[in-house]
Design a protein around this motif. Structure first.
Motif, mmCIF file in Angstrom:
data_model
loop_
_atom_site.group_PDB
_atom_site.id
_atom_site.type_symbol
_atom_site.label_atom_id
_atom_site.label_comp_id
_atom_site.label_asym_id
_atom_site.label_seq_id
_atom_site.Cartn_x
_atom_site.Cartn_y
_atom_site.Cartn_z
ATOM 1 N N ALA A 69 0.838 -1.209 0.000
ATOM 2 C CA ALA A 69 0.000 0.000 0.000
ATOM 3 C C ALA A 69 0.865 1.249 0.000
ATOM 4 O O ALA A 69 1.937 1.274 0.621
ATOM 5 C CB ALA A 69 -0.922 0.009 1.224
ATOM 6 N N ALA A 70 0.370 2.246 -0.709
ATOM 7 C CA ALA A 70 1.013 3.566 -0.667
ATOM 8 C C ALA A 70 0.318 4.401 0.390
ATOM 9 O O ALA A 70 -0.819 4.115 0.786
ATOM 10 C CB ALA A 70 0.918 4.241 -2.021
ATOM 11 N N LYS A 71 0.993 5.422 0.855
ATOM 12 C CA LYS A 71 0.376 6.312 1.835
ATOM 13 C C LYS A 71 -0.717 7.132 1.163
ATOM 14 O O LYS A 71 -0.716 7.301 -0.067
ATOM 15 C CB LYS A 71 1.449 7.212 2.450
ATOM 16 C CG LYS A 71 2.350 6.436 3.406
ATOM 17 C CD LYS A 71 3.388 7.325 4.034
ATOM 18 C CE LYS A 71 4.253 6.504 5.000
ATOM 19 N NZ LYS A 71 5.422 7.252 5.465
ATOM 20 N N PRO A 72 -1.628 7.672 1.972
ATOM 21 C CA PRO A 72 -2.797 8.339 1.363
ATOM 22 C C PRO A 72 -2.433 9.465 0.400
ATOM 23 O O PRO A 72 -3.093 9.656 -0.604
ATOM 24 C CB PRO A 72 -3.549 8.874 2.582
ATOM 25 C CG PRO A 72 -3.174 7.956 3.686
ATOM 26 C CD PRO A 72 -1.753 7.551 3.432
ATOM 27 N N GLY A 73 -1.378 10.192 0.670
ATOM 28 C CA GLY A 73 -1.028 11.311 -0.205
ATOM 29 C C GLY A 73 -0.128 10.941 -1.359
ATOM 30 O O GLY A 73 0.277 11.796 -2.129
ATOM 31 N N THR B 210 1.183 8.826 -4.856
ATOM 32 C CA THR B 210 0.657 8.390 -6.148
ATOM 33 C C THR B 210 1.437 7.157 -6.586
ATOM 34 O O THR B 210 2.668 7.187 -6.631
ATOM 35 C CB THR B 210 0.825 9.492 -7.202
ATOM 36 O OG1 THR B 210 0.197 10.683 -6.735
ATOM 37 C CG2 THR B 210 0.201 9.080 -8.521
ATOM 38 N N VAL B 211 0.720 6.097 -6.892
ATOM 39 C CA VAL B 211 1.376 4.881 -7.377
ATOM 40 C C VAL B 211 1.502 4.994 -8.893
ATOM 41 O O VAL B 211 0.516 5.177 -9.600
ATOM 42 C CB VAL B 211 0.560 3.632 -6.990
ATOM 43 C CG1 VAL B 211 1.238 2.377 -7.535
ATOM 44 C CG2 VAL B 211 0.416 3.544 -5.484
ATOM 45 N N PRO C 66 -1.806 -7.393 -5.640
ATOM 46 C CA PRO C 66 -1.074 -6.247 -6.190
ATOM 47 C C PRO C 66 0.125 -5.838 -5.337
ATOM 48 O O PRO C 66 0.109 -5.957 -4.112
ATOM 49 C CB PRO C 66 -2.129 -5.136 -6.220
ATOM 50 C CG PRO C 66 -3.143 -5.538 -5.216
ATOM 51 C CD PRO C 66 -3.153 -7.025 -5.163
ATOM 52 N N LEU C 67 1.127 -5.353 -6.021
ATOM 53 C CA LEU C 67 2.332 -4.842 -5.371
ATOM 54 C C LEU C 67 2.564 -3.410 -5.834
ATOM 55 O O LEU C 67 2.402 -3.103 -7.011
ATOM 56 C CB LEU C 67 3.550 -5.688 -5.757
ATOM 57 C CG LEU C 67 3.607 -7.114 -5.237
ATOM 58 C CD1 LEU C 67 4.640 -7.905 -6.019
ATOM 59 C CD2 LEU C 67 3.971 -7.102 -3.754
ATOM 60 N N VAL C 68 2.932 -2.563 -4.911
ATOM 61 C CA VAL C 68 3.334 -1.190 -5.272
ATOM 62 C C VAL C 68 4.803 -1.247 -5.668
ATOM 63 O O VAL C 68 5.654 -1.642 -4.878
ATOM 64 C CB VAL C 68 3.141 -0.232 -4.084
ATOM 65 C CG1 VAL C 68 3.678 1.142 -4.431
ATOM 66 C CG2 VAL C 68 1.684 -0.166 -3.689
ATOM 67 N N LEU C 69 5.096 -0.837 -6.890
ATOM 68 C CA LEU C 69 6.483 -0.914 -7.357
ATOM 69 C C LEU C 69 7.142 0.459 -7.465
ATOM 70 O O LEU C 69 8.344 0.581 -7.261
ATOM 71 C CB LEU C 69 6.541 -1.636 -8.707
ATOM 72 C CG LEU C 69 6.041 -3.076 -8.683
ATOM 73 C CD1 LEU C 69 6.228 -3.726 -10.039
ATOM 74 C CD2 LEU C 69 6.760 -3.884 -7.614
ATOM 75 N N LEU C 70 6.371 1.471 -7.818
ATOM 76 C CA LEU C 70 6.914 2.830 -7.801
ATOM 77 C C LEU C 70 5.823 3.777 -7.321
ATOM 78 O O LEU C 70 4.742 3.838 -7.908
ATOM 79 C CB LEU C 70 7.395 3.263 -9.193
ATOM 80 C CG LEU C 70 7.872 4.729 -9.306
ATOM 81 C CD1 LEU C 70 9.064 4.987 -8.393
ATOM 82 C CD2 LEU C 70 8.240 5.084 -10.736
ATOM 83 N N ALA C 71 6.123 4.466 -6.235
ATOM 84 C CA ALA C 71 5.174 5.453 -5.692
ATOM 85 C C ALA C 71 5.947 6.719 -5.371
ATOM 86 O O ALA C 71 7.124 6.663 -5.008
ATOM 87 C CB ALA C 71 4.491 4.911 -4.434
ATOM 88 N N ALA D 188 9.549 5.634 -3.856
ATOM 89 C CA ALA D 188 9.965 4.272 -3.523
ATOM 90 C C ALA D 188 9.901 3.439 -4.792
ATOM 91 O O ALA D 188 8.871 3.422 -5.458
ATOM 92 C CB ALA D 188 9.057 3.683 -2.451
ATOM 93 N N LEU D 189 11.005 2.797 -5.130
ATOM 94 C CA LEU D 189 11.053 1.902 -6.295
ATOM 95 C C LEU D 189 11.414 0.526 -5.763
ATOM 96 O O LEU D 189 12.570 0.230 -5.483
ATOM 97 C CB LEU D 189 12.097 2.392 -7.305
ATOM 98 C CG LEU D 189 12.284 1.549 -8.561
ATOM 99 C CD1 LEU D 189 10.999 1.474 -9.362
ATOM 100 C CD2 LEU D 189 13.404 2.110 -9.430
ATOM 101 N N ALA D 190 10.401 -0.311 -5.607
ATOM 102 C CA ALA D 190 10.569 -1.556 -4.856
ATOM 103 C C ALA D 190 10.989 -2.716 -5.750
ATOM 104 O O ALA D 190 10.430 -3.807 -5.678
ATOM 105 C CB ALA D 190 9.283 -1.881 -4.109
ATOM 106 N N VAL D 191 11.951 -2.487 -6.600
ATOM 107 C CA VAL D 191 12.560 -3.573 -7.367
ATOM 108 C C VAL D 191 14.055 -3.493 -7.129
ATOM 109 O O VAL D 191 14.569 -2.436 -6.767
ATOM 110 C CB VAL D 191 12.242 -3.456 -8.869
ATOM 111 C CG1 VAL D 191 10.753 -3.612 -9.110
ATOM 112 C CG2 VAL D 191 12.722 -2.120 -9.421
#
Lengths: 750, 264
Positions: free
Chosen positions: A500-504, A506-507, A518-523, A534-537
């Motif tokens: 999950a991304a924080k409320p403010g 943008t994924v 689902p996975l967040v990969l760039l937010a 954050a780039l989670a790769v």
């Protein structure tokens, strides 16, 4: 009849407050009368033998009432009433003298024709009627305010419609008689803003109604207008930019328009768009890359359609400073990784990115790459803010939380929040929760929600852009649009499952794990003045190395170049300047606001700064900067701009310790006139409503005179109405005297 | 007598190591698993795999002792990895790892180690594959080939791969000598047989060289250790008679190669 008897409307007497003129001798008189009445009573008592008790009572009552009424009249009673009465004064007619009045006004006439037919000073149809009843004063307003004697012709050439200045002139001006009402004759295309708001408020407070007369075509005029362009004042050479263009139109729904972007007169982008429904303001994003250093003239224009009533508002121009100084990026890794090599390769051909890599190769051994000299990062990752703030963006890779001290984490946080830098947290076995960051200060900076424990997760995941990612110019990795370029990229390894991304935040990039979750990969998110991402790769280098990626493919390079430049873009400079407005008319005074910061990006008081202004003729003037009384580190200066063309402000430190900042002002004779050229009856009606006046279309201007009468300003007045002489009192006196005489006759006393 | 005994022992060890190499290939402990989503991508558990390049498996490159690519394999590789893991923070797979030089999976392993390249004979497809691997960002370390004849043979192969680039000496101020250890002298590392005394060279390879092939951006793609045998020093560092001086140098420069390959 009642009003004759009471002398006034009985309601007025009823509502009013009664008072008696009660002089000192009145008390003496009252005592005297009282003594007479006592004597009277005694007199009646003397005749008591001849009259019965009831006769004596009647006669005594009649005489007493007569004397009491006489006493009341002698005391001169008055009734005090409060009434609203018109304020004596004059009527002011404000005539719009700006360029937009030359636009069609309907019936084959221009707006100016319509205005002058009715309101020409001394000769207009309505103005003549006004002059028969009021003292009328005429003023023309545009970028200046002028009194208009009778018979004056207006030029309709003003580059602005400064209504606020016109109203302020009326409020502040010294005149023989105060203004009781204002008649505003305009197309409604005047500048809004706090000054106008203030002037209208004061009008309302003074009880002066502004009646508005709209000149222009009431039905929607067909027009396409480029309202505004949002583009940074200063960009890095080669930045992938997204210019946001705000447009509006009337009567062109469904029509196709061609948008063109020019840089220094060369077309760099063309785009067709279908215009949406009427009166909607809509936005279009246009890609833009500025490759030539220096001030660049960027023009956005839409082809003029045949039905349009105004063609000048199809074009907007901005001056953008293209900087050719590299951004400084620090990439910190807690262990050797191929990502270091391939990130360096990706940006090695970009002269505007200086990438410094700091890699911990052994427990207490660091390898520095790309440093300027032996002193840079000699002590490892900076703990000192001033050392860290030399960079514009940070990439924090596989760095366990324990490797960063409390001071270093605080410095990273301040780097983003206060300095306005960008930080990218990169995936890795020691990153995010897997690196123990779940309970650190840095977790608060990250745009994603971390679990508190490591997960042991390790999967290959295909990276896909989200809808927001597809719109973001940061992720424009190829010539193709949409998700297609991403589909052919090899999957990447994910060891940090961010859910999950924080409320403010943008994924921008996402993926699915093997369970379909689902996975967040760039937010990304704004954090303070900067950006956190954050780039989670952990191995984007596969996009460069994989066998199915041809050598000619530059996805990996483009991705990293855009990402690092985008991260660094909000990074504040030590000196920032902003000129307002950026588009002015000749003679307008333009303010410059300067913000100066020290090495820690704290507001700097007493800064040794110098501001120079270069006019379009190349003349250079120096201006002293005045510290703001309200805010530390802020300095201001204002300068008139009389020449047509581009002015350049340059503000730098006297010791040249930091790069100078620049801002540009385009001075044009047209000003904003054609951008407010559409007939704006709603603005006129709004002003009338807010000040207690009325709005009249040009066709109905004849009824304005009566309307002014009804709405003239009034003020409360206390009136003392004498009532001692009201006919009713005289009749009562006579009636009482006659009644006594008749009664006495009946009793054989007269 | 003593020399023939030593040569016999060495031959025995070489044969033994190549037998082990063949067996190792059968059960290669890659430490990777296939991807379940059909992407055929390898899911690797470690950042770094010391990958030895396999060539000449068609029988054209070998002798009685086995394939030439496998000289010192796998003991040299594994002993080097012990040092690499012990001395650095590189997340290295602890065991040997060999792939054919035209295997598409090679693109997951940006460092490639090859030995005895005087026996290298690539066809056009292999040369193209190796070229693209290196241009994409792969890094090739060549070791253990000696003398002018071996150089000529190898250089001919490299010209097929990179006709546009020259092979040049890598000066001592190049970062590859300073990525982890500071190396200021290029030593000739002898094979285990010659390490105990006497001349350290083989054939006419008296002077050791570290040469390289750079791309047009100045990036080092191929690092050539000519007239030296780092692999033997790694392999025999655990025997008492192998000089510490050589094995220390071999480990130091080997670690430098890895750190450099992960950084530039």
């Amino acid at each position: 009849m009642l009003e004759w008897l009471f002398k006034y409307d009985p309601d007025v007497l009823w509502r009013g407050a009664w008072e008696l003129a009660w002089p000192a001798w009145g008390y003496v008189l009252a005592v005297g009368i009282l003594a007479v009445m006592v004597a009277w009573v005694l007199g009646y008592a003397h005749f008591g033998a001849r009259l019965g008790r009831s006769d004596r009572a009647v006669l005594w009552g009649l005489r007493t009432a007569l004397l009491g009424l006489l006493l009341l009249v002698l005391l001169r009673p008055t009734v005090v009433v409060e009434t609203e009465q018109p304020v004596p004064g004059s009527v002011a007619v404000l005539l719009d003298d700006s360029l937009s009045m030359n636009l069609p006004g309907g019936g084959g006439n221009t707006r100016a024709d319509q205005a002058m037919q009715d309101f020409a000073p001394g000769t207009g149809r309505v103005s003549a009627a006004l002059e028969t009843r009021y003292d009328v004063r005429y003023l023309g307003f545009s970028d200046r305010v002028e009194d208009l004697p009778a018979g004056t012709d207006l030029s309709f050439s003003g580059a602005r419609s400064d209504l606020a200045a016109g109203l302020t002139r009326l409020l502040r001006g010294v005149t023989a008689r105060p203004v009781s009402a204002v008649v505003l004759v305009s197309d409604g295309g005047f500048q809004s803003g706090p000054e106008l708001e203030r002037a209208l408020f004061e009008m309302r407070a003074a009880g002066v109604a502004v009646h508005t007369v709209g000149v222009g075509e009431t039905r929607a005029g067909t027009d396409l207008q480029l309202d505004e362009v949002r583009l940074p004042d200063s960009v890095l050479r080669g930045d992938a930019l997204e210019a946001t263009l705000l447009l509006r139109h009337q009567g062109l729904a469904g029509r196709q328009a061609r948008l063109v972007v020019e840089v220094d007169s060369a077309i760099v982008h063309e785009q067709n768009l279908v215009l949406p429904a009427d009166r909607e303001r809509f936005r279009v994003s246009l890609p833009l890359i500025l490759d030539t250093p220096g001030p660049r003239e960027v023009v956005f224009r839409a082809d003029v359609l045949s039905e349009e009533i105004v063609s000048e508002n199809n074009r907007l121009q901005r001056t953008v400073e293209v900087r050719d100084q590299p951004i400084n990026v620090l990439h910190f890794e807690g262990e050797p990784r191929f990502e270091v090599k391939f990130l360096r390769r990706a940006v090695s051909e970009d002269d505007n990115i200086r990438l410094v890599s700091l890699v911990r190769t052994a427990e207490n051994k660091y390898y520095r790459l790309g440093v300027e000299d032996g002193s840079e990062l000699a002590q490892g990752f900076p703990s000192d803010e001033s050392e860290l703030f030399r960079y514009d963006a940070l990439v924090i890779g596989s760095v366990e939380a324990a490797l960063l001290s409390v001071d270093q984490q605080a410095a990273i946080r301040a780097f983003v929040e206060r300095r306005g830098g960008g930080v990218l947290f990169l995936g890795g076995r020691h990153a995010f929760a897997e690196g123990g960051h779940g309970s650190t200060a840095l977790a608060g900076v990250m745009p994603v929600v971390l679990s508190t424990d490591a997960t042991g997760f390790r999967q290959q995941v295909r990276v896909r852009p989200t809808p927001a990612g597809l719109r973001d110019v940061l992720l424009s990795i190829g010539s193709e649009s949409g998700a297609e370029p991403w589909d052919r990229l090899p999957p990447l390894t994910v060891v940090n499952p961010l859910r999950a991304a924080k409320p403010g935040a943008t994924v921008l990039l996402e993926g699915l794990d093997q369970a379909g979750e689902p996975l967040v990969l760039l937010a990304t998110q704004r954090y303070g003045r900067g950006t956190s991402a954050a780039l989670a790769v952990q191995n984007t280098w596969r996009w460069q190395m994989q066998v199915d990626m041809p050598l000619t493919d530059h996805t990996h390079e483009t991705f990293w170049r855009h990402l690092l430049r985008g991260l660094a873009r909000p990074a504040a400079a030590r000196i920032e300047v902003e000129a307002g407005p950026s588009r002015a008319v000749p003679g307008e005074s333009v303010d410059l606001v300067v913000v100066a910061r020290d090495e820690r990006y704290l507001p700097l008081d007493g800064a040794d700064l110098e501001a120079t202004l270069t006019d379009p003729l190349g003349r250079v003037s120096r201006y002293p900067l005045v510290p703001s009384a309200d805010e530390t580190g802020v300095y201001t200066v204002a300068a008139p701009m009389n020449e047509i063309g581009r002015y350049e402000w340059v503000v730098g430190a006297l010791d040249n310790s930091v790069p100078a900042a620049r801002s540009y002002v385009d001075v044009s004779p047209d000003g904003d006139e054609f951008w407010n050229g559409a007939f704006n009856d709603r603005a006129l009606a709004g002003i009338a409503q807010r000040t207690g006046g009325r709005y009249y279309p040009a066709d109905d201007a004849g009824s304005l005179v009566e309307g002014i009468d009804e709405t003239l300003a009034t003020r409360p007045v206390r009136d003392r109405l004498p009532v001692w002489d009201m006919p009713l009192l005289l009749l009562l006196l006579l009636g009482l005297a006659c009644a006594e005489w008749v009664y006495r006759r009946r009793c054989a006393l007269a | 007598m003593h020399q023939s005994q030593a040569r016999g022992d060495r031959l025995m060890r070489i044969r033994l190591s190549r037998l082990l190499a063949a067996l190792s290939l059968i059960a290669m402990p890659l430490g990777a698993s296939a991807q379940a989503d059909g992407t055929s991508a390898q899911l690797l558990d470690h950042e770094f795999y010391f990958t030895r390049g396999i060539y000449g498996m068609d029988g054209g490159s070998g002798d009685d002792w086995g394939p030439r690519w496998a000289v010192d394999f796998p003991k040299a590789d594994e002993q080097f990895l012990v040092a690499l893991r012990r001395l650095t923070l590189v997340d290295a797979f602890e065991s040997h790892h060999a792939l054919s030089i035209d295997d598409p999976a090679l693109r997951d392993f940006p460092l490639l180690y090859m030995v005895e390249v005087d026996s290298l004979s690539m066809d056009a497809d292999q040369a193209k594959s190796l070229r693209e691997y290196l241009l994409a960002g792969g890094f090739l370390v060549i070791d253990d080939f000696w003398g002018s004849w071996a150089w000529t043979t190898f250089e001919r192969q490299m010209r097929v791969v990179f006709p546009e680039y020259r092979i040049v000496d890598v000066p001592l101020d190049h970062p590859v000598y300073h990525a982890f250890y500071d190396i200021d002298t290029i030593l000739q590392v002898p094979n285990v047989h010659q390490a105990s005394g006497g001349p350290t060279h083989e054939f006419d390879g008296r002077v050791p060289h570290v040469r390289g092939i750079f791309d047009e951006h100045g990036r080092l793609m191929v690092l050539i250790n000519w007239n030296t045998d780092l692999g033997d020093a790694w392999e025999w560092a655990d025997v008492p008679y192998y000089p510490l001086r050589y094995s220390t140098y071999a480990y130091e420069i080997g670690i430098n190669f890895v750190v450099y390959a992960m950084s530039y």
